[in-house]
Structures are given as C-alpha cells and as structure tokens.
Design a protein around this motif. Structure first.
Motif, PDB file in Angstrom:
ATOM      1  N   THR A 109      32.911   7.072 -54.226  1.00 13.86           N
ATOM      2  CA  THR A 109      31.670   7.753 -53.834  1.00 13.86           C
ATOM      3  C   THR A 109      31.485   7.727 -52.320  1.00 13.86           C
ATOM      4  OG1 THR A 109      30.425   5.726 -54.235  1.00 13.86           O
ATOM      5  CG2 THR A 109      30.473   7.345 -56.011  1.00 13.86           C
ATOM      6  N   GLU A 112      33.774  10.433 -50.930  1.00 20.01           N
ATOM      7  CA  GLU A 112      33.189  11.754 -51.176  1.00 20.01           C
ATOM      8  C   GLU A 112      32.077  12.049 -50.173  1.00 20.01           C
ATOM      9  OE1 GLU A 112      31.810  12.045 -55.185  1.00 20.01           O
ATOM     10  OE2 GLU A 112      33.796  11.577 -56.013  1.00 20.01           O
ATOM     11  N   PHE A 113      31.255  11.051 -49.928  1.00 18.70           N
ATOM     12  CA  PHE A 113      30.170  11.215 -48.968  1.00 18.70           C
ATOM     13  C   PHE A 113      30.717  11.522 -47.583  1.00 18.70           C
ATOM     14  CE2 PHE A 113      27.474   9.134 -45.750  1.00 18.70           C
ATOM     15  CZ  PHE A 113      26.356   9.932 -45.850  1.00 18.70           C
ATOM     16  N   ASP A 116      32.088  15.103 -47.498  1.00 18.41           N
ATOM     17  CA  ASP A 116      31.003  16.076 -47.431  1.00 18.41           C
ATOM     18  C   ASP A 116      30.375  16.102 -46.047  1.00 18.41           C
ATOM     19  OD1 ASP A 116      31.406  16.715 -50.065  1.00 18.41           O
ATOM     20  OD2 ASP A 116      29.722  15.514 -50.839  1.00 18.41           O
ATOM     21  N   LYS A 119      32.657  17.960 -43.670  1.00 19.86           N
ATOM     22  CA  LYS A 119      32.650  19.410 -43.925  1.00 19.86           C
ATOM     23  C   LYS A 119      31.420  20.060 -43.314  1.00 19.86           C
ATOM     24  CE  LYS A 119      35.201  19.315 -48.242  1.00 19.86           C
ATOM     25  NZ  LYS A 119      35.087  19.461 -49.703  1.00 19.86           N
ATOM     26  N   SER A 120      30.284  19.385 -43.390  1.00 17.84           N
ATOM     27  CA  SER A 120      29.049  19.981 -42.877  1.00 17.84           C
ATOM     28  C   SER A 120      28.942  19.848 -41.366  1.00 17.84           C
ATOM     29  CB  SER A 120      27.843  19.347 -43.549  1.00 17.84           C
ATOM     30  OG  SER A 120      27.733  17.994 -43.168  1.00 17.84           O
TER      31      SER A 120
END
Length: 155
Positions: A109, A112-113, A116, A119-120
C-alpha cells in the motif's frame, strides 16, 4: 532431657519464695538440691515433664504446618507469576507474528501511494515554507496571505 530442665526451671521459679520448700531444704542434708532431687522422683514431676514434651511437640508440629502452608502459598504465587509471564510472552509473540504477516500488505500500500503521488506530480514528504501574511488595515484581527507583488513593497 531439655524438657526436664524446663520443668525444673519452672518449679524453681514457683518455689522461690515458698516457705515450705525453705524449711524442707534446711531439714534435708543436701539442702535445696536434695529437695529438688526428691521432687524429681514424684509423679507430679513426671506428669509435668510429659505435658511439657507434648506441648513442645505440638508447637513444633504447628510451626511445621504453618511453614508448609506458607511454602504452598509461595509456590502457588510463583506459579501464577510464571504462568502470567508465559501468557504475556505468547501474546507478544502473536502480535509480532501478526505484524510480520501483514508486512507485505503494508509495504504494498505504501508503494501504491508513492506511485500515485509520482504520477500526479506531487512530491511526498517535501517541506513547504509557510505563506506570508499581512495585516488588513480595516480589520486588524484578520490576517490574509500577501500577494507576490505586495510581498516586498514597504508601506
């Protein structure tokens, strides 16, 4: 023979001020020791001796039982403490095992954080400086952010 000595000591204490024993010791050739030797041959002496022996044996048995009871209580207490520490160790081990079992999930997790966030375009963990604020002339108690062009202007 220690019991007999205790009985004789008690008899001497009882007859210390007894006039009858004093008179008997004057009449006896051996004195007070002779009266004591004659008393040692009586049934009263033997009965007291027997009772003293019973009393001392009973008190020894009583002490032995009390000590046994205290030993049992202490053993039970120590067993309780040991059981409590074993239970605590088991719980600690179970918690650690559970923590280790969920490690991959936690790491996943987090990854994944981070993916993300990258990506942003945000950077995670970067410190941002605080915004500069200026006083409003009309409302002194309200502080508003300063615009870039007003930042270096002196009033």
């Amino acid at each position: 023979m220690a019991y007999a000595e205790d009985v004789l000591k008690a008899w001497r204490k009882e007859t210390k001020h007894d006039n009858l024993v004093r008179v008997a010791s004057f009449l006896n050739d051996a004195g007070k020791e002779g009266v004591q030797a004659a008393w040692e041959k009586t049934d009263e002496f033997h009965e007291r001796w027997r009772l003293k022996g019973r009393e001392l044996l009973a008190s020894a048995e009583w002490r032995k039982r009390r000590l046994g009871k205290r030993m049992k209580e202490e053993t039970a207490r120590l067993e309780g403490v040991a059981a409590e520490s074993r239970d605590k160790a088991k719980k600690t081990k179970a918690v650690e095992k559970e923590w280790e079992a969920t490690r991959e999930q936690r790491v996943g997790t987090w990854r994944e954080f981070m993916a993300d966030a990258s990506k942003s375009g945000k950077t995670v963990g970067e410190l941002k400086p605080p915004k500069l604020r200026a006083n409003d002339e009309d409302k002194l108690y309200v502080r508003r952010p300063v615009k870039e062009e007003e930042r270096y202007h002196i009033h």
